[in-house]
Design an enzyme around this catalytic site. Structure first.
Site, short mmCIF file in Angstrom:
data_model
loop_
_atom_site.label_atom_id
_atom_site.label_comp_id
_atom_site.label_asym_id
_atom_site.label_seq_id
_atom_site.Cartn_x
_atom_site.Cartn_y
_atom_site.Cartn_z
CD1 TRP A 77 -3.11 1.15 0.66
CD2 TRP A 77 -1.55 2.42 1.90
NE1 TRP A 77 -3.54 2.41 0.97
CE2 TRP A 77 -2.69 3.29 1.65
CE3 TRP A 77 -0.44 2.91 2.70
CZ2 TRP A 77 -3.02 4.80 2.21
CZ3 TRP A 77 -0.71 4.16 3.09
CH2 TRP A 77 -1.86 5.11 2.99
CG HIS A 78 3.22 2.28 3.11
ND1 HIS A 78 2.78 1.20 3.86
CD2 HIS A 78 2.88 3.39 4.15
CE1 HIS A 78 2.24 1.64 5.26
NE2 HIS A 78 2.53 2.98 5.28
N GLY A 79 3.61 1.81 -1.31
CA GLY A 79 4.39 2.02 -2.68
C GLY A 79 4.48 0.95 -3.51
#
Lengths: 464, 468
Positions: B316-318
Site C-alpha cells: 500500500w505504501h508504494g
C-alpha cells in the site's frame, strides 16, 4: 462554597470568550496577509538575493492542465509575500539557534564551487549541481581562519581517466610540445593541520595523474612552485581561484617545464583594483568572517597588447585584456573579462613568431597574459565553450606548444575530462551547445544591462 | 495543493473558513466544502480530478445498489463489483508499472511500462470508498442517498491527500448534521497550528538533512553520518505524517467534523505490535477490519493471514519490492513477538524494549527509504560498520552541534508532552487555568509565525505522499 461555584461558572464562560477571540484572531490574521498581499506594492527585484522575483504567471490551457500554472502561482506568492524580507531574516535567525556554532569554523557541505559545466542539452547549471557529476570529490566548504576551503575528498580519484585524456593529445597532435598542469586549491597550503586528516591530499592526486602521462606530455609542477611562496598572497580567501600572483608562480612553473626564461615580477608594472573583492565562496555562504576579511585584486601587466581578439564561433570582437569597468559585482572578471570560447592575445615585445595554445577554464584567466612574455601569439581556449577543435587551431596557427591547465576538481570530474577529450577533434556540423547557452546569456545581458544582478549570479556559476 | 504552503494558509483556508462561518445553510456549507475540495485537488492534479469524481460516482451507485438488492440472491454482486472496480483503478494507476516490470523480468518479455503519474491521494480515497461499500453491505451504515454528500465524504480536502483514512461510518452522522461549537473550533485551530509546526519546523528541516546524508553518495558516507541520516528520516516521516494528520483533524474540528486519531506517540512503543497500534492507526485498523479478520484473524490460517496483511500493508505504501519487504519485516517482528519475544521482553527492563523498537523502526525506515536493494544493503552495511567507510567525517561534528537544540526539541516532541502539560495545567490553580486559553492563543500565533517565516524563508517544501 457558593463562591467557588460562582468562580467555576465564570471560568466556563471565559473559555468561550477566549475561544471566540481565538477564532476571530485566527481568521483575521490569515485573511489580513491575503489582503496585504494585494495591497502592498510589489517589488520586482530582490536585492538581498540578487535575483529577479517571479512575475505573475500567464494562464494557458496547457499550463493549467499540466499544473505548471499552479506551481508558478505558488512561487509567485512566496516571492511577493508581505514582509518577505523580515520573514526571511527570521528564518535565518531560526537556523542559527538550532544549535551552537563554533566561532572558529563553519561547514557548508551543501555548497559547491566545483567547476561547473553546462550540460549538452543546455539545461541550467542548477540541474547539474544536483547530479552526481558535480558532487565528485567535493564535500563542500569549510570556513576556518577567516578563509574558505573547498573540501577535497580523494575518494573517487579520476587520475586514470584524466591522464588518458591528456595522452590523447599526444596521440592526435603531432609536431607540438604538450604540457599539462593541475592547479591545487588553497587547502594544501593553508588548511589548519587539525583538518588535514579528513581532507584528501591534492598533491598526491595531482602526482598520481602526472605519473600516468606518456613521454610526450610534460607535467607542470605548479604545486611545488606555489609551495615555495606559501607566505605570499597566492590564493584569495573568499574566492576559489588563485590570485594573479599565484597564477604568476604557475606560469613560472610552466617556464621551468618548458625551459623558457620567465619574465620577472619586478619587470612588470602592477595595479590594484579599487575596493574590496568578495568572491564566490562569500556569495555562496554569506559567511560573516569572510565578509569582514575581504580580498583585494592586484595584477601585473606583462608585455601584452591592451586589446585582444575574441571569437565566439561566428563573430569576432575586440576586448580588453584587463577589464576594469563594469566588474563591480565580480572583480575576478578583470582577467580577460571572464570566460570566452577563444581569445587571441598578442605580445608587444616578443616577436619570435611562436604560438601557444592555452586550454583552460577560469583558473587560466590570470595565467594567460604572462605567456606573452615568451610567445608572440597566445590562443586562449575555454574548453567548455569552444566551437573550434584544437586540431584545427594547431594547423591554422602553426602552433608550437599546447598547455592544458586544469583545477584539481575539473581534473577529477568526468564530464570535464570528457569535454577536454572531445575538443581535440570536434566533428564538423556538431554545434557546440555550450556555446548556445553562453550566447543566450550574452543576449540577456544586452537586453537587461540594468539587471546586472542576474548576470553576476550566472557568471558565478560559470566561473571555475 | 499542500497544507504547508502560503497559498493554502493565507488564501485557501482563510477564504474557506470565512465563507463557511458566514453561510448558515447546511446544504450550502456542504456545497462550499465540496467545491473547495475539488479546487484543492485540482490544484495538484488537474487531470485526475475526473477520476476522483468518476470513482466517487461509481461507489455512490454501488452503495445504493447494495441496499436495493439486499435480501435477494444478488445482494453480494454490487459489493464484489465495486471492490473489483476500485482495486482495478488502484491497480492500474498505482501498480501497473510495478506489475509490468516484474512480468518483463520474469518472462523476458518487453511489455511497455506505463509512465503516467500516480494520482495524488488515490490510495487514501479508494480505501475510504471500499470501507464504505463494505460497511453498507454489512449494514453498519446506511447508503448515502445524496451524491453531493457522498462526494463531500470522498473529496474532503482535510484528509484527501495524506489521510487519515476516514471511514464513512465515523462521520456519516456529521455529514448530515454537524454542529459548530465555538470551543471545538478553537481546539481545532490549536491542533492545526501544532500540525503546521510539526510539518514545517521539524519534518522539513529533518528532510533537508535526509537529502544530504541518505540521498547523497553512499560510497563516501561515514558511519556517524549514516546513523544521523536515518535518525533524521525517522524524525521526518513521523512529524510529516502525524503533522498532516494533526492538521486534518484540526481543520475537521473547525467545520464540525471529528476524525479519529491517527497517531499515538508511536516512538514510545515497546514492541512492534504496540508500534502498529500507535502508527497510522487508520491504516492498521483498516487492514485489521477488512482483511485480517475476514480472512480468519488469529483463529484460522494465522501465519498466512499475518503474511498477507503485512505484505499488503507494505504494498500500500508504494509499488516496489522494498515496501513489500518493509511490510514483511514488521509482520515478522510481530509474529516473533507473539511466539516468544514478548515473553522475554516482559522479563527485561522496559528500557530494552524501547531500544529494540526504535532500532527496529530505524532499520525498517532504511527499507522504506531506498527503492533499490543494493542501496539498502549498502546503507545497512554502513550502519553496522561493515562497509569499510570511515567512522566520522570532518563536517559531521559541526553539522550535529549546529542542530543540537533543534534535535533535542524534536526528540522531546516524540514523547507525549502535550497531554502531560494539559494534565498538569488542569490540576493547577484556578488563576493559572484562567490564563491558559489566552496563553494558548499566543502560543498558536507563535507557531504560525515561525512556520510562516520558515515557509517564506525557503522554498524547500517537499511532499512525501506521492507514492502512497
Amino acid at each position: 462554597m457558593n463562591d467557588a461555584h460562582h468562580i467555576h461558572e465564570e471560568l466556563e464562560e471565559e473559555v468561550k470568550v477566549s475561544s471566540l477571540i481565538h477564532i476571530v484572531l485566527f481568521c483575521v490574521a490569515l485573511t489580513s496577509f491575503g489582503v496585504l498581499f494585494f495591497i502592498l506594492p510589489q517589488e520586482k527585484i530582490s536585492d538581498a538575493e540578487k535575483r529577479k522575483l517571479a512575475s505573475f504567471p500567464t494562464l494557458t490551457q496547457k499550463s493549467l492542465l499540466s499544473g505548471d500554472y499552479m506551481d508558478s502561482l505558488d512561487i509567485y506568492t512566496a516571492d511577493h509575500f508581505p514582509f518577505r524580507s523580515t520573514f526571511i531574516s527570521v528564518s535565518d535567525q531560526l537556523k542559527l539557534i538550532r544549535g551552537f556554532h563554533n566561532k572558529e569554523e563553519s561547514f557548508y557541505n551543501d555548497v559547491q564551487t566545483v567547476d561547473e559545466i553546462p550540460s549538452k542539452n543546455g539545461t541550467s547549471t542548477k540541474d547539474i549541481q544536483g547530479s552526481d557529476e558535480a558532487l565528485k570529490n567535493c564535500k563542500g566548504l569549510l570556513v576556518a581562519n577567516n578563509r574558505a576551503f573547498q573540501i577535497f575528498s580523494n575518494e573517487e580519484p579520476m587520475n586514470e581517466e584524466f591522464s588518458q585524456m591528456v595522452n590523447q593529445y599526444a596521440k592526435k597532435l603531432k609536431g607540438v610540445r604538450i604540457f599539462s598542469g593541475v592547479v591545487p586549491t588553497a587547502s594544501d597550503f593553508f588548511l589548519p593541520s587539525k583538518y588535514q586528516e579528513y581532507i584528501g591530499n591534492e598533491q598526491e592526486n595531482i602526482q598520481a595523474s602526472y605519473k600516468l602521462f606518456n613521454k610526450r606530455i610534460v607535467p607542470i609542477d605548479i604545486h611545488q612552485e606555489l609551495g615555495k611562496h606559501k607566505k605570499e598572497y597566492i590564493y584569495y580567501k573568499t574566492d576559489h581561484h588563485w590570485t594573479d600572483l599565484g597564477a604568476y608562480y604557475g606560469y613560472k612553473a610552466f617556464c621551468n617545464a618548458a625551459k623558457l626564461t620567465p619574465i620577472e615580477l619586478s619587470d612588470m608594472k602592477s595595479k590594484q583594483i579599487k575596493g574590496d573583492f568578495l568572491g564566490t565562496h562569500f556569495l555562496k555562504t554569506k559567511d560573516q568572517r569572510l565578509e569582514s576579511h575581504p580580498d583585494y585584486i592586484k595584477y601585473w601587466i606583462p608585455p601584452v597588447e591592451k586589446y585582444a581578439m575574441k571569437y565566439d564561433g561566428e563573430e569576432e570582437e575586440e576586448i580588453r585584456v584587463f577589464k576594469t569597468k563594469d566588474i563591480e559585482k565580480n572583480k575576478y572578471l578583470v582577467f580577460l573579462g571572464g570566460d570566452e570560447p577563444l581569445i587571441l592575445l598578442k605580445s608587444t615585445k616578443c616577436k619570435n613568431g611562436k604560438t601557444v595554445i592555452l586550454i583552460k577554464n577560469s583558473y587560466g584567466n590570470p595565467f594567460a597574459a604572462f605567456l606573452t612574455a615568451n610567445y608572440e601569439n597566445v590562443l586562449v581556449v575555454d574548453y567548455r565553450y569552444t566551437e573550434t577543435s584544437i586540431k584545427d587551431l594547431v594547423s591554422e596557427y602553426d602552433v608550437n606548444d599546447i598547455i592544458i591547465l586544469n583545477g584539481i576538481y575539473s581534473s577529477n570530474t568526468p564530464n570535464h575530462i570528457e569535454r577536454l577529450r572531445d575538443i581535440i577533434e570536434l566533428k564538423e556540423g556538431t554545434k557546440n551547445s555550450f556555446q548556445k547557452k553562453k550566447r543566450k546569456k550574452k543576449e540577456e545581458e544586452d537586453i537587461e544591462q540594468s539587471d546586472s544582478l542576474n548576470v553576476v549570479l550566472d557568471s558565478i556559476s560559470v566561473i571555475e | 495543493m499542500v497544507f504547508a504552503s502560503l497559498n493554502f494558509l493565507f488564501f485557501f483556508l482563510a477564504i474557506n473558513l470565512i465563507l463557511y462561518y458566514l453561510i448558515k445553510n447546511k446544504t450550502f456549507r456542504n456545497v462550499l466544502l465540496t467545491v473547495m475540495s475539488l479546487v484543492f485537488y485540482a490544484w495538484g492534479e488537474p487531470i485526475w480530478i475526473g477520476l476522483l469524481v468518476f470513482s466517487s460516482f461509481v461507489d455512490y451507485l454501488h452503495g445504493l445498489l447494495i441496499e436495493r438488492f439486499r435480501g435477494t440472491k444478488w445482494s453480494k454482486a454490487p459489493l464484489i463489483s465495486c471492490i473489483i472496480i476500485n482495486l482495478t483503478i488502484l491497480g492500474t494507476f498505482k501498480y501497473a508499472g510495478f506489475i509490468t516490470d516484474n512480468i518483463n523480468f520474469l518472462t523476458g518479455l518487453k511489455l511497455s511500462v506505463p509512465t503516467y503519474t500516480l494520482p495524488i491521494g488515490i490510495s487514501f480515497y479508494t480505501f475510504q470508498t471500499i470501507s464504505y461499500v463494505i460497511d453498507v453491505y454489512k449494514q453498519e451504515v446506511k447508503a448515502q442517498r445524496s451524491f453531493l454528500k457522498f462526494l463531500l465524504f470522498v473529496s474532503l480536502f482535510h484528509q484527501l491527500v495524506a489521510g487519515p483514512i476516514v471511514r464513512y461510518s465515523h462521520i456519516a452522522n456529521e455529514i448530515d448534521n454537524r454542529k459548530l461549537r465555538i470551543n471545538d473550533i478553537s481546539a481545532g485551530i490549536s491542533r492545526f497550528c501544532i500540525g503546521l509546526f510539526k510539518k514545517i519546523c521539524i519534518a522539513n528541516v529533518a528532510g533537508e538533512m535526509v537529502v544530504t546524508y541518505m540521498g547523497g553518495d553512499l560510497s563516501t558516507l561515514a558511519f556517524s553520518e549514516a546513523w544521523f541520516g536515518i535518525l533524521m528520516f525517522t524524525i521526518q516521516i513521523y512529524f510529516d505524517f502525524s503533522g498532516y494528520s494533526d492538521m486534518a483533524i484540526g481543520m475537521g474540528r473547525m467545520v464540525g467534523f471529528h476524525y479519529h486519531e491517527n497517531f499515538n506517540y508511536p516512538y514510545t512503543s515497546k514492541s512492534a505490535s504496540d508500534f502498529w497500534r500507535r502508527w497510522h492507526i487508520s491504516l492498521g485498523t483498516f487492514f485489521r477490519d477488512y482483511i485480517y479478520i475476514p480472512l480468519g484473524g488469529n483463529r484460522k490460517r494465522f501465519y498466512l493471514n499475518v503474511f498477507v496483511v503485512w505484505m499488503l500493508t507494505g504494498l500500500w505504501h508504494g509499488s516496489s519490492w522494498n515496501f513489500i519487504l518493509w511490510g514483511l519485516f514488521w509482520g515478522t517482528l510481530i509474529l516473533l513477538e507473539r511466539l516468544f519475544l514478548q515473553k522475554i521482553f516482559n522479563k527485561l527492563p522496559a528500557f530494552i524494549s524501547h531500544v529494540y523498537l526504535l532500532l527496529a523502526a530505524m532499520i525498517g525506515w532504511v527499507l522504506f527509504y531506498f527503492v533499490d536493494m543494493s542501496s539498502v544493503v549498502k546503507y545497512l552495511s554502513i550502519l553496522f560498520g561493515q562497509s569499510g567507510n570511515k567512522w566520522n567525517s570532518l563536517e559531521f561534528n559541526s553539522v550535529f552541534m549546529s542542530n543540537i537544540y533543534w534535535l533535542i526539541l524534536a526528540i522531546i516532541l516524540c514523547l507525549p508532552v502535550y497531554p502531560y502539560t494539559h494534565a498538569k495545567l488542569r490540576k493547577s490553580s484556578i488563576r493559572v487555568q484562567a490564563i491558559v486559553p489566552y496563553a494558548t492563543i499566543v502560543f498558536d500565533f507563535f507557531l504560525i509565525f515561525l512556520s510562516t517565516a520558515m515557509l517564506v524563508g525557503k522554498t524547500f517544501n517537499p511532499f512525501l505522499y506521492f507514492r502512497f
